[in-house]
Design a protein around this motif. Structure first.
Motif, PDB file in Angstrom:
ATOM      1  N   ALA A   1      36.629  27.335  38.163  1.00 10.37           N
ATOM      2  CA  ALA A   1      35.336  27.423  38.851  1.00 10.37           C
ATOM      3  C   ALA A   1      34.240  27.074  37.851  1.00 10.37           C
ATOM      4  O   ALA A   1      33.223  27.749  37.732  1.00 10.37           O
ATOM      5  CB  ALA A   1      35.117  28.801  39.446  1.00 10.37           C
TER       6      ALA A   1
ATOM      7  N   LEU B   1      42.159  29.019  39.003  1.00 11.91           N
ATOM      8  CA  LEU B   1      41.782  29.039  37.584  1.00 11.91           C
ATOM      9  C   LEU B   1      40.686  28.037  37.220  1.00 11.91           C
ATOM     10  O   LEU B   1      40.492  27.729  36.039  1.00 11.91           O
ATOM     11  CB  LEU B   1      43.010  28.822  36.681  1.00 11.91           C
ATOM     12  CG  LEU B   1      44.106  29.878  36.814  1.00 11.91           C
ATOM     13  CD1 LEU B   1      45.265  29.574  35.872  1.00 11.91           C
ATOM     14  CD2 LEU B   1      43.541  31.276  36.511  1.00 11.91           C
TER      15      LEU B   1
ATOM     16  N   LYS C   1      40.733  37.350  33.740  1.00 11.18           N
ATOM     17  CA  LYS C   1      41.757  36.295  33.625  1.00 11.18           C
ATOM     18  C   LYS C   1      42.786  36.420  34.748  1.00 11.18           C
ATOM     19  O   LYS C   1      43.463  35.459  35.093  1.00 11.18           O
ATOM     20  CB  LYS C   1      42.460  36.389  32.263  1.00 11.18           C
ATOM     21  CG  LYS C   1      41.549  36.004  31.102  1.00 11.18           C
ATOM     22  CD  LYS C   1      42.321  35.243  30.023  1.00 11.18           C
ATOM     23  CE  LYS C   1      41.359  34.688  28.973  1.00 11.18           C
ATOM     24  NZ  LYS C   1      41.027  35.731  27.951  1.00 11.18           N
TER      25      LYS C   1
ATOM     26  N   ILE D   1      37.093  44.768  32.661  1.00 11.84           N
ATOM     27  CA  ILE D   1      37.901  44.123  33.702  1.00 11.84           C
ATOM     28  C   ILE D   1      38.525  42.837  33.177  1.00 11.84           C
ATOM     29  O   ILE D   1      37.872  42.038  32.515  1.00 11.84           O
ATOM     30  CB  ILE D   1      37.020  43.820  34.932  1.00 11.84           C
ATOM     31  CG1 ILE D   1      36.528  45.152  35.517  1.00 11.84           C
ATOM     32  CG2 ILE D   1      37.789  43.033  35.983  1.00 11.84           C
ATOM     33  CD1 ILE D   1      35.286  45.009  36.325  1.00 11.84           C
TER      34      ILE D   1
ATOM     35  N   ASP E   1      42.006  37.161  37.762  1.00 12.26           N
ATOM     36  CA  ASP E   1      41.398  36.845  39.057  1.00 12.26           C
ATOM     37  C   ASP E   1      41.706  35.395  39.444  1.00 12.26           C
ATOM     38  O   ASP E   1      42.181  34.604  38.618  1.00 12.26           O
ATOM     39  CB  ASP E   1      39.883  37.090  38.988  1.00 12.26           C
ATOM     40  CG  ASP E   1      39.300  37.468  40.355  1.00 12.26           C
ATOM     41  OD1 ASP E   1      40.022  37.335  41.368  1.00 12.26           O
ATOM     42  OD2 ASP E   1      38.128  37.867  40.403  1.00 12.26           O
ATOM     43  N   PHE E   2      41.425  35.050  40.683  1.00 14.66           N
ATOM     44  CA  PHE E   2      41.802  33.742  41.223  1.00 14.66           C
ATOM     45  C   PHE E   2      41.342  32.577  40.352  1.00 14.66           C
ATOM     46  O   PHE E   2      42.095  31.632  40.095  1.00 14.66           O
ATOM     47  CB  PHE E   2      41.225  33.572  42.637  1.00 14.66           C
ATOM     48  CG  PHE E   2      41.714  32.347  43.369  1.00 14.66           C
ATOM     49  CD1 PHE E   2      42.853  32.405  44.165  1.00 14.66           C
ATOM     50  CD2 PHE E   2      41.053  31.136  43.250  1.00 14.66           C
ATOM     51  CE1 PHE E   2      43.327  31.278  44.839  1.00 14.66           C
ATOM     52  CE2 PHE E   2      41.512  29.998  43.922  1.00 14.66           C
ATOM     53  CZ  PHE E   2      42.658  30.080  44.709  1.00 14.66           C
ATOM     54  N   PHE E   3      40.110  32.660  39.895  1.00 12.54           N
ATOM     55  CA  PHE E   3      39.568  31.547  39.119  1.00 12.54           C
ATOM     56  C   PHE E   3      39.694  31.767  37.612  1.00 12.54           C
ATOM     57  O   PHE E   3      39.194  30.974  36.811  1.00 12.54           O
ATOM     58  CB  PHE E   3      38.102  31.308  39.493  1.00 12.54           C
ATOM     59  CG  PHE E   3      37.927  30.848  40.924  1.00 12.54           C
ATOM     60  CD1 PHE E   3      38.286  29.557  41.298  1.00 12.54           C
ATOM     61  CD2 PHE E   3      37.428  31.704  41.893  1.00 12.54           C
ATOM     62  CE1 PHE E   3      38.146  29.129  42.611  1.00 12.54           C
ATOM     63  CE2 PHE E   3      37.283  31.280  43.213  1.00 12.54           C
ATOM     64  CZ  PHE E   3      37.643  29.995  43.571  1.00 12.54           C
ATOM     65  N   GLY E   4      40.334  32.884  37.230  1.00  6.49           N
ATOM     66  CA  GLY E   4      40.501  33.159  35.803  1.00  6.49           C
ATOM     67  C   GLY E   4      39.216  33.545  35.117  1.00  6.49           C
ATOM     68  O   GLY E   4      39.128  33.542  33.885  1.00  6.49           O
ATOM     69  N   LYS E   5      38.196  33.835  35.898  1.00  5.52           N
ATOM     70  CA  LYS E   5      36.918  34.267  35.348  1.00  5.52           C
ATOM     71  C   LYS E   5      36.115  34.959  36.435  1.00  5.52           C
ATOM     72  O   LYS E   5      36.498  34.939  37.612  1.00  5.52           O
ATOM     73  CB  LYS E   5      36.142  33.071  34.787  1.00  5.52           C
ATOM     74  CG  LYS E   5      35.753  32.053  35.851  1.00  5.52           C
ATOM     75  CD  LYS E   5      35.206  30.765  35.280  1.00  5.52           C
ATOM     76  CE  LYS E   5      33.855  30.931  34.637  1.00  5.52           C
ATOM     77  NZ  LYS E   5      33.190  29.614  34.424  1.00  5.52           N
TER      78      LYS E   5
ATOM     79  N   THR F   1      36.308  37.715  44.720  1.00  4.80           N
ATOM     80  CA  THR F   1      37.521  38.076  43.973  1.00  4.80           C
ATOM     81  C   THR F   1      38.749  38.126  44.876  1.00  4.80           C
ATOM     82  O   THR F   1      38.622  38.321  46.086  1.00  4.80           O
ATOM     83  CB  THR F   1      37.343  39.448  43.267  1.00  4.80           C
ATOM     84  OG1 THR F   1      38.523  39.752  42.529  1.00  4.80           O
ATOM     85  CG2 THR F   1      37.086  40.565  44.264  1.00  4.80           C
TER      86      THR F   1
ATOM     87  N   GLY G   1      30.823  29.986  38.970  1.00  3.81           N
ATOM     88  CA  GLY G   1      31.267  30.689  37.779  1.00  3.81           C
ATOM     89  C   GLY G   1      30.108  31.049  36.877  1.00  3.81           C
ATOM     90  O   GLY G   1      30.271  31.703  35.858  1.00  3.81           O
TER      91      GLY G   1
ATOM     92  N   THR H   1      33.506  35.364  39.160  1.00  2.60           N
ATOM     93  CA  THR H   1      32.842  34.411  40.057  1.00  2.60           C
ATOM     94  C   THR H   1      31.992  35.141  41.088  1.00  2.60           C
ATOM     95  O   THR H   1      32.293  36.267  41.490  1.00  2.60           O
ATOM     96  CB  THR H   1      33.851  33.521  40.806  1.00  2.60           C
ATOM     97  OG1 THR H   1      34.842  34.337  41.413  1.00  2.60           O
ATOM     98  CG2 THR H   1      34.501  32.515  39.889  1.00  2.60           C
TER      99      THR H   1
END
Lengths: 481, 481
Positions: A479, A477, B195, B192, B197-201, B177, B164, B203
Motif C-alpha cells: 500500500a 503487502l 507486518k 502492534i 496486517d494485510f498490507f504489511g503496514k 485492517t 499507507g 493503513t
C-alpha cells in the motif's frame, strides 16, 4: 485562462509568426539542438529547436531529461520526420531542474525499464509513454462510462463505501475501525464490544454497491454506481487488486434479456468511444504489445492485435448461450477429451474457469459470448430462481484474452423466495431488513450487472497485469504511496 | 431496448392513438379513477385515467400507494390541471403489491414525514418527491463535474482510497485492517505488529487524494479526482459526514491566480448546467425550501430563494480579497464591535468561522468572495510560502448561506522549503519520500483545490442537513444500510 499552450493544441496548429509559450518536461535533448517536450496532454512530443549560439551554455546544460522548462517561439513547418510543426525557440526558461545523476537512479532515465521497476516508482511512471497512454485511455474510458449512462437517462448513485452489512457475499472484507488496536474494548464474554467503535457496530469496506443500488432503482428507475470496491483476498496474481473500481447499473423493469441488451450496448459504446477518441494512445499501446509479445511464448501472446480485438467486440453480436449448452460444448471439446484443460469439465454444475471461457470465445464461437441460466448453487443469493428450481437468471459476458468481463443477473423480486434463500444460507435477516423491504412495497422485475473497471482497462490497453492500469495499486503487502 | 416508455418522455409527447405502456409506482389513486404514476425519471407524475367499469374491482383495490404497476393505453389531451397529456388506460397490470397497512408504517404513506424520519428509511426515501429531486440533481451535478473537466482537457485520476500514508494532514483517519481484533498480533515491546496486517503496514482510509493527484499533474499536466474521502471525527452536526465525495483538480504550471480562475469558472459551469438541465427539480426544491422557511426563525432562513441564489453565483464576479484585508474589515464590522459574533475577531492570525465568512459574502461584499494569502500557521504544510514568510498562497471560496465551499492553494514546489516544513512539523519524511521526489525531478509551479461535493449539493438543493444530500449517510454511530 492558460497563458501557455498545450502540446496537443500546438502540434495540430499551422505554422505562424505569432509567438507562443509551451511548458512541459524534457524527454530528450539531441545534438544540443532538438528538445522533445512533453506536457502529458498527448503521447506526442513537441520538437523545440534551439540555436545554441543564441543561448548561454550554462542554461543549455540544464536542459536534461526530466527537467521542467518553458519555451517561447513561433511555429514553423518541421523538416524532420514524425511531426508537422516544430517550435523555433527564441526564449528558454528552466522551471525545475532534474539532476542527471539522480535521474539515473529513477525510471525517468532514458532506457527501457521493466514494468515491475516502474511499479516501484508509481509516483513517476505516468511520465513515461506507456503509462501516460494507459492513464489517458483510462480517463477517457471513465468519461465514456458516465456519458453513456447520462445519455440513456440513468442516474448516478454514490453507494456507501463503509458498510454495516457483511451480507454482500462477494468475498472477504476489510474491517474499518477507530478502536485502539492495542486495547480493543471487549464485552464480558470476551467478544469485541463494537458499541465502542465509531459507528457503534462492526463495519467493513464495501465489496459491491449493488444491494443499495437496487433500492435506488426502485425509486429512480435506472441507476448506476461507479466507485471503489474492496476484496481482502490474499491473491497475489496479475488479475487481482485489493482495491478496484466497479461499474454497477441497476434497472427497474428490466428482465435478463434486457439486461444483456444493456450490457452489450454499453460495452460497445465505450469501446467505440475509445476507438474514436484515443487513436494515438491506442496505436502506441498496440505497438507496445506487439513488441512485448515477441519475447513471450506463443501461448501467452495476445490472441489478436489490440485494434483488431476492439473491432472484434464492435463488429460481432454477442452470442447468447445457456450454461447447459456451454457445458455440453465443453464436455465434447478437444481440450477436454485430450485433457488439455487444467480443470476438466465432467458434469453439469461445474464452475467455469478462464480457460473454458476463453475456449468458448476464441475457439468455438469466435465472438463475444453471453452465458446465462447458471446453476443456482454456484451463484449469489439475490439472483432470480428459474422455474426449474435449479438454475438462476444469471449472465456472464466472456471476452477474448481475459474470459469473464461482466457478471450480472435478474434479481429475485419475490419476497418469499428471497427470504427463504436468505434463511437457507444462514444470512442474518436483520442485516438485510431494508433489502427485503424493497420486495414488500411495489416490488418489480429488475436486473443489473457489475463490470470491474480495471478488467476493462486491461482489455482496451492490451496490458497483462492489472497493477499497471490503476495509478496506485493495492495488493497484499503493498500500500505504498 | 425498453419495451415501455419513461414518464419523462410520455409527458412531453403529443396525444396519439398509438398505444403505449408505462411502468412505475403509484403515488396516489383518486376517485377510483385517477392514478398518479411515477417512475423516477422526473418529479412529475403521469396521470392515468381508468374507467372503473372496465376493470375488475379486485384489481383496482390493489392499486394502492407504493404498488408497482404497468398501464397501457393511448395519450389524450388532459382536461385536468398540471399536465398536458394523460393516459387513457386500456390495460392495467399489478407488478408488485404494497399492503396498505404495512405502507402506513413507512415513509411511503401519503402524509408529511420529517426529514429525520425519512433518514431512518434511507432505502425508501428516494421514492419521495423531495429525495427524488435531490438525487436527480446530485446525479446531474456529478455529470456536469466530469463534463467540465473533460471539455477542458483534464484527466480523471482514481487516487487510492486505502492509504499507507498518515501524513495527509486533513484530519482523523479510519484504520483499515484484516487483523483479528480479538487477538491483535503484537511485537515483543507490546506495540502492534503491522507486518501481520494485510498490507504489511498501518493503513487508513484517505482524507484527500491531493498528494497523489499532484504526482499525476506533474506527468499529465491537468488532472482531477472525484472520489470518496473520510474523516473519523466525532462531529454530530448538520455539516459533517464521516464519508463524503470530494473533487480535487490539480494543474501543473497554474499559479494561485490561475487556480482562482479555474475554481470560479468550474463552479459557474456546473451551476449553470443545473439551471439549464434541472428546472423542474430545482423549482420543486425552491418551493420546498420556502415552505420550510416559514416555520423557521428568521435568522435560520435561507438568505435568498434558491434560484436567485444560483443566479447570484452566476452573475457576480467572485471578489478577491486578501486574508489581511478581510481581517481589517471584520475587526471594524458592526457585529464584531457589538459583540454579535460568537467568535470575536481580535487579531491577525485568527481562523475564520462560518459566521465571519457569511458576513463578508452576504453583508459586506454582497457577492461570492475568494480570500487568499492566509497565515501559514493555520494552513497545511504543502502550501506555498510567500516571500513575507508568514503567509501562504492559500485560497478559500466563500458562498452565501454556507461559508467556505472551496479550499485550495498553490503548492510549495521548492524542494528545500518543503523539506524544511515537513521536518519542522515532525512529519516522518519516509512517509512522503515520493511526494518530495516530485520536487526533485522537474518541479514546477502548480495549484489545485478541493471541493466537498455534498457541500455543493447542499447549496444547489437548498437543503440544510448534509445527511439529506447523500444516499446513505455515514455519521458517528450510524452506518445503517
Amino acid at each position: 485562462m492558460q497563458q501557455h499552450k498545450k502540446v496537443l493544441e500546438v502540434i495540430q496548429s499551422d505554422p505562424s509568426l505569432i509567438e507562443l509559450t509551451v511548458k512541459g518536461w524534457v524527454r530528450s535533448f539531441r545534438s544540443n539542438r532538438f528538445i522533445a517536450l512533453n506536457d502529458g496532454s498527448t503521447i506526442h512530443n513537441l520538437q523545440c529547436v534551439v540555436d545554441f549560439e543564441n543561448f548561454d551554455e550554462a542554461l543549455l546544460k540544464r536542459v536534461t531529461v526530466g527537467a521542467a522548462i518553458a519555451v517561447t517561439g513561433h511555429l514553423v513547418e518541421s523538416q524532420g520526420q514524425g511531426q508537422n510543426v516544430e517550435i523555433q525557440v527564441s526564449k528558454l526558461e528552466i522551471l525545475g531542474d532534474a539532476d542527471t545523476e539522480e535521474v539515473k537512479l529513477t525510471i525517468l532515465s532514458p532506457k527501457r525499464h521493466s514494468l515491475e521497476k516502474l511499479r516501484e516508482q508509481a509516483h513517476l511512471r505516468v511520465r513515461t509513454n506507456t503509462f501516460g497512454a494507459i492513464m489517458r485511455v483510462r480517463s477517457k474510458l471513465s468519461f465514456a462510462v458516465h456519458e453513456y449512462f447520462h445519455k440513456n437517462g440513468f442516474y448516478n448513485v454514490h453507494t456507501p463505501i463503509i458498510t454495516g452489512s457483511d451480507a454482500e457475499g462477494a468475498g472477504e472484507m476489510f474491517r474499518v475501525t477507530t478502536m485502539d488496536l492495542k486495547n480493543v474494548p471487549k464485552n464480558d464474554d470476551g467478544s469485541i464490544n463494537f458499541k465502542e467503535d465509531f459507528f457503534g457496530k462492526e463495519t467493513n469496506l464495501t465489496v459491491s454497491g449493488q444491494l443499495e443500488a437496487e433500492t435506488y432503482a426502485m425509486g429512480l428507475g435506472q441507476v448506476y454506481t461507479f466507485g471503489p470496491t474492496f476484496r481482502a483476498e490474499n491473491s497475489n496474481t496479475s488479475r487481482h487488486l485489493a482495491e478496484f473500481w466497479m461499474i454497477e447499473p441497476e434497472v427497474a423493469f428490466n428482465d435478463l434479456a434486457a439486461n444483456m441488451d444493456l450490457a452489450e450496448d454499453f460495452i460497445k459504446y465505450v469501446i467505440n468511444y475509445l476507438v474514436e477518441n484515443c487513436q494515438d494512445d491506442l496505436a502506441f499501446l498496440e505497438q507496445r504489445q506487439q513488441q512485448e509479445d515477441k519475447s513471450k511464448p506463443e501461448a501467452e501472446r495476445s490472441p489478436m492485435p489490440l485494434m483488431e480485438k476492439l473491432q472484434f467486440i464492435l463488429e460481432n453480436n454477442f452470442k447468447r448461450v445457456s450454461y447447459t449448452e456451454a457445458i455440453d460444448i465443453l464436455k465434447d471439446s478437444k481440450p477436454n477429451k485430450k485433457k488439455k484443460f487444467k480443470y476438466l469439465i465432467e458434469e453439469w454444475g461445474a464452475d467455469l474457469q478462464s480457460e473454458h471461457e476463453r475456449f468458448l470465445v476464441e475457439k468455438h464461437f469466435k465472438c463475444p459470448v453471453i452465458l446465462f441460466d447458471y446453476p443456482a448453487k454456484i451463484k449469489a443469493f439475490y439472483m432470480r430462481l428459474n422455474d426449474d428450481k435449479k438454475t438462476v437468471r444469471a449472465m456472464d459476458i466472456l471476452f477474448p484474452g481475459i474470459g469473464e468481463i461482466v457478471g450480472g443477473s435478474q434479481r429475485e423480486e419475490r419476497y418469499d423466495v428471497l427470504k427463504q434463500k436468505i434463511d437457507e444460507l444462514g444470512i442474518d435477516e436483520k442485516e438485510l431488513w431494508w433489502y427485503l423491504e424493497t420486495r414488500k412495497f411495489g416490488t418489480a422485475v429488475h436486473s443489473g450487472f457489475g463490470l470491474g473497471f480495471e478488467r476493462l482497462v486491461l482489455f482496451v490497453t492490451g496490458m497483462t497485469n492489472i497493477r499497471d492500469v490503476i495509478p496506485f495499486p493495492r495488493t497484499p503487502l503493498n500500500a505504498e504511496f
